[in-house]
Design a protein around this motif. Structure first.
Motif, mmCIF file in Angstrom:
data_model
loop_
_atom_site.group_PDB
_atom_site.id
_atom_site.type_symbol
_atom_site.label_atom_id
_atom_site.label_comp_id
_atom_site.label_asym_id
_atom_site.label_seq_id
_atom_site.Cartn_x
_atom_site.Cartn_y
_atom_site.Cartn_z
ATOM 1 N N ARG A 425 0.893 -1.196 0.029
ATOM 2 C CA ARG A 425 -0.008 0.179 -0.277
ATOM 3 C C ARG A 425 0.953 1.301 0.054
ATOM 4 N N LEU A 426 1.867 1.103 0.947
ATOM 5 C CA LEU A 426 2.979 2.340 0.664
ATOM 6 C C LEU A 426 3.616 2.573 -0.784
ATOM 7 N N ALA A 427 3.844 1.411 -1.348
ATOM 8 C CA ALA A 427 4.305 1.406 -2.801
ATOM 9 C C ALA A 427 3.160 1.947 -3.735
ATOM 10 N N LYS A 428 2.090 1.296 -3.396
ATOM 11 C CA LYS A 428 0.804 2.242 -4.449
ATOM 12 C C LYS A 428 0.620 3.680 -4.287
ATOM 13 N N THR A 429 0.792 4.186 -2.779
ATOM 14 C CA THR A 429 0.732 5.468 -2.489
ATOM 15 C C THR A 429 1.843 6.410 -3.311
ATOM 16 N N TYR A 430 3.042 5.661 -3.471
ATOM 17 C CA TYR A 430 4.075 6.437 -4.006
ATOM 18 C C TYR A 430 3.851 6.522 -5.557
ATOM 19 N N SER A 431 3.276 5.113 -6.099
ATOM 20 C CA SER A 431 3.002 4.983 -7.542
ATOM 21 C C SER A 431 2.020 6.042 -8.216
ATOM 22 N N VAL A 432 0.841 6.219 -7.139
ATOM 23 C CA VAL A 432 -0.083 7.113 -7.709
ATOM 24 C C VAL A 432 0.342 8.663 -7.658
ATOM 25 N N VAL A 433 1.443 8.888 -6.996
ATOM 26 C CA VAL A 433 2.098 10.145 -6.903
ATOM 27 C C VAL A 433 3.006 10.334 -8.117
ATOM 28 N N LYS A 434 3.578 9.288 -8.639
ATOM 29 C CA LYS A 434 4.429 9.264 -9.730
ATOM 30 C C LYS A 434 3.491 9.322 -10.872
ATOM 31 N N ASN A 435 2.329 8.767 -10.829
ATOM 32 C CA ASN A 435 1.461 8.723 -11.810
ATOM 33 C C ASN A 435 0.773 10.372 -12.016
ATOM 34 N N TRP A 436 0.537 11.001 -10.940
ATOM 35 C CA TRP A 436 0.219 12.264 -11.265
ATOM 36 C C TRP A 436 1.117 13.231 -11.895
ATOM 37 N N PHE A 437 2.426 12.963 -11.962
ATOM 38 C CA PHE A 437 3.395 13.716 -12.751
ATOM 39 C C PHE A 437 3.866 12.990 -14.100
ATOM 40 N N GLY A 438 2.933 12.111 -14.394
ATOM 41 C CA GLY A 438 3.199 11.578 -15.663
ATOM 42 C C GLY A 438 4.357 10.209 -15.617
ATOM 43 N N GLY A 439 4.585 9.955 -14.487
ATOM 44 C CA GLY A 439 5.554 8.848 -14.256
ATOM 45 C C GLY A 439 4.993 7.432 -13.937
ATOM 46 N N VAL A 440 5.859 6.390 -13.882
ATOM 47 C CA VAL A 440 5.337 5.108 -13.732
ATOM 48 C C VAL A 440 5.832 4.359 -12.371
ATOM 49 N N GLY A 441 5.083 4.190 -11.516
ATOM 50 C CA GLY A 441 5.582 3.489 -10.115
ATOM 51 C C GLY A 441 5.497 1.975 -10.256
ATOM 52 N N PRO A 442 6.039 1.544 -9.040
ATOM 53 C CA PRO A 442 6.055 0.208 -8.991
ATOM 54 C C PRO A 442 4.947 -0.548 -9.119
ATOM 55 N N ILE A 443 3.583 -0.161 -8.898
ATOM 56 C CA ILE A 443 2.321 -0.704 -9.092
ATOM 57 C C ILE A 443 1.363 0.057 -10.070
ATOM 58 N N PRO A 444 1.153 -0.505 -11.182
ATOM 59 C CA PRO A 444 0.586 0.098 -12.097
ATOM 60 C C PRO A 444 -0.518 0.782 -11.795
ATOM 61 N N GLU A 445 -0.981 1.932 -12.511
ATOM 62 C CA GLU A 445 -2.122 2.714 -12.587
ATOM 63 C C GLU A 445 -3.382 1.696 -12.815
ATOM 64 N N GLY A 446 -4.551 2.001 -11.867
ATOM 65 C CA GLY A 446 -5.519 1.165 -12.068
ATOM 66 C C GLY A 446 -5.401 -0.359 -11.426
ATOM 67 N N MET A 447 -4.347 -0.578 -10.931
ATOM 68 C CA MET A 447 -4.007 -2.091 -10.274
ATOM 69 C C MET A 447 -3.846 -1.550 -8.700
ATOM 70 N N SER A 448 -4.685 -2.296 -7.804
ATOM 71 C CA SER A 448 -4.451 -1.962 -6.279
ATOM 72 C C SER A 448 -3.461 -2.791 -5.707
ATOM 73 N N ALA A 449 -3.115 -2.468 -4.627
ATOM 74 C CA ALA A 449 -2.043 -3.121 -3.753
ATOM 75 C C ALA A 449 -2.246 -4.698 -3.563
ATOM 76 N N THR A 450 -3.571 -4.877 -3.358
ATOM 77 C CA THR A 450 -3.700 -6.552 -3.335
ATOM 78 C C THR A 450 -3.591 -6.970 -4.507
ATOM 79 N N THR A 451 -3.937 -6.494 -5.783
ATOM 80 C CA THR A 451 -4.154 -7.329 -6.917
ATOM 81 C C THR A 451 -2.374 -7.443 -7.151
ATOM 82 N N ALA A 452 -1.524 -6.507 -6.876
ATOM 83 C CA ALA A 452 -0.358 -6.358 -7.269
ATOM 84 C C ALA A 452 0.425 -7.476 -6.495
ATOM 85 N N LEU A 453 -0.054 -7.855 -5.249
ATOM 86 C CA LEU A 453 0.527 -8.940 -4.417
ATOM 87 C C LEU A 453 -0.036 -10.120 -5.095
ATOM 88 N N ARG A 454 -1.139 -10.206 -5.372
ATOM 89 C CA ARG A 454 -1.786 -11.427 -6.254
ATOM 90 C C ARG A 454 -0.921 -11.772 -7.247
#
Length: 501
Positions: A425-454
């Motif tokens: 969930r922390l990684a997802k929060t970091y990813s959301v911030v990167k998405n706001w600025f046009g970047g790509v975080g460790p967890i894709p846009e539109g994917m939840s933290a739980t889905t990323a773990l699955r």
């Protein structure tokens, strides 16, 4: 004498304890699982089952026997079997037959019986003749299917049995050949096109051509096999060739970042276990009226991709243009110009497949799957790139997913490591911030933290079983002297899965 507040030390201790407790409380809160949405209904269709285990055993026995025969006898057996194939194929050009026609059963079985005789002969057998027989079979079947109702069950089964089945037989042969006899490029139809073109790996690519490919991740194998008609492809992309520079760009949608445009060199440099090139038939009424239609479709897709951010569509809703999964990139480009791809929609119906894909965010189970585009009669197969190492990995990955899905059908859920949820969930929060600025975080846009773990858990389980499978496959080859065919890989994968659990 001075006054001391006797309660002050106690207050300080309480403050310290509160401060120390905050991370623990936050960690516990971050451990609270997401509410699980109800599992959606599947397509409600009947999945295809080969149910030909006796034939597979017969083919393997035939292969083993043929390997022990003299070169002369092996060559004679090959030509006798080849003659039966050609006799049946020679009937097709002058006919316009319905899917249930018995001749297609004969074509299917004859080609299966020819495959082990070709593989056993090795360099003694002219594999180019076998390849020509395969491409001719595919071309004749595709031509026949132009008149078939693509939404009919009998059509879909016939196309799958003949096109997927023949390609599976071809690949069993290829994997038995010496490396220097393995063709990296197998050409199909030389379909004419008037759109801009460029040479790519000894093949002429035209603007508007469609690439279907297979990635190397476990999720790619799941996409390819999680279908009522399990396939070999997990990704779709659209080619654009610039009229002036002849530069080839590839428009595609990635889970990590949505729709992108890349030079062909980058596309080919990424992990691809196989790539098939498809092209619209030149005699389609839409192309007769406008031969540049494919280039216009690719150009429009290019403009869309470069003018706005198009997120990845995890729900696989092919009717929603705001987000696009890979298949939608090609479908959305051609649809406004009057070409509806996927004349036969893809169906996902079994409880296990539905459960696992729903756990990864899929909500639509009558959709457009990459593997099924191969069967669209509007498209010709221009060529396919393969090599021995990646082809065997493709087969191994498929076998592992197939046996993992057996457990899914028995009720096994796609779980995750719950103790990793706060960090995800922390990684997802970091990813959301990167998405706001046009970047790509460790967890894709539109994917939840739980889905990323699955996804992470799926990859880890798949990798562990695959490692055991490859060890078993090496032992099989050492003992028997040949690469295990797919049905043997599935058997070995079951053993590897059971040992892992």
């Amino acid at each position: 004498m001075h006054n001391e507040n006797p309660t002050r030390p106690h207050k300080l201790r309480r403050v310290r304890l509160t401060v120390l407790a905050l991370p623990v409380v936050a960690f516990v809160l971050l451990l609270i699982p997401e509410p699980s949405p109800p599992t959606p209904k599947g397509a409600g269709k009947q999945p295809f089952i080969w149910n030909r285990q006796e034939l597979w055993s017969e083919l393997e026995n035939s292969f083993a026997q043929a390997r022990a025969e003299s070169p002369e006898k092996a060559l004679m057996a090959f030509h006798v079997s080849l003659a039966r194939n050609l006799e049946a194929l020679n009937v097709l050009p002058a006919t316009n037959l319905p899917p249930p026609a018995p001749i297609f059963d004969e074509v299917e079985t004859n080609f299966f019986l020819l495959a082990p005789k070709t593989a056993a002969g090795g360099p003694r057998i002219p594999s180019s003749v076998f390849l020509h027989t395969y491409t001719r079979l595919r071309s004749e079947v595709k031509r026949q299917s132009e008149q078939w109702p693509m939404d009919a069950r009998e059509t879909r089964e016939r196309l799958y049995r003949l096109l997927y089945g023949a390609r599976a037989a071809l690949e069993e042969v290829l994997l038995q050949l010496p490396a220097d006899h393995f063709p990296a490029l197998i050409e199909g139809e030389r379909e004419p096109s008037q759109t801009p073109s460029a040479n790519v790996r000894d093949l002429t690519i035209h603007s508007g051509d469609i690439f279907i490919s297979r990635g190397g991740a476990a999720t790619s194998a799941l996409i390819a096999r999680g279908n009522d008609f399990p396939g070999n492809f997990s990704h779709v992309a659209l080619a654009h060739v610039d009229e002036q520079t002849k530069a080839v760009s590839v428009i595609e949608s990635h889970i990590e970042c949505g729709v992108t445009v890349s030079p062909i060199e980058k596309y080919l440099g990424e992990t691809k276990l196989r790539i098939m090139v498809l092209r619209l038939r030149a005699d389609l009424p839409q192309l007769v009226a406008d031969p540049l239609l494919p280039h216009k479709a690719a150009s429009q897709a290019l403009r869309e991709a470069t003018s706005r951010h198009i997120p990845y569509d995890f729900a696989m809703d092919h009717a929603d243009p705001a987000k696009q999964f890979c298949s939608e990139v090609a479908a959305a480009a051609y649809q406004p110009l009057g070409v509806d791809l996927w004349m036969g929609m893809s169906h996902l119906s079994t409880p296990g497949v539905i459960s696992w894909l729903a756990a990864l965010g899929v909500r639509h189970f009558e959709t457009q799957e990459p593997s099924d585009l191969e069967y669209d009669p509007q498209l010709c197969v221009v060529a396919e790139w393969r090599d021995p190492e990646t082809l065997f990995k493709d087969h191994a990955d498929n076998a592992v997913i197939d046996v993992m899905l057996e457990r899914a059908e028995a009720g096994e859920r796609l779980n995750y490591d719950w103790h990793k949820l706060p960090f995800a969930r922390l990684a997802k929060t970091y990813s959301v911030v990167k998405n706001w600025f046009g970047g790509v975080g460790p967890i894709p846009e539109g994917m939840s933290a739980t889905t990323a773990l699955r996804v992470q858990k799926l990859k880890a389980n798949h990798a562990a079983i695959t490692t055991r499978l490859l060890e078993k496959a090496e032992k099989f080859k050492a003992e028997r002297g040949y690469v295990p065919p797919y049905w043997e890989l599935v058997r070995l994968a079951r053993e590897a899965r059971d040992a892992e659990n």
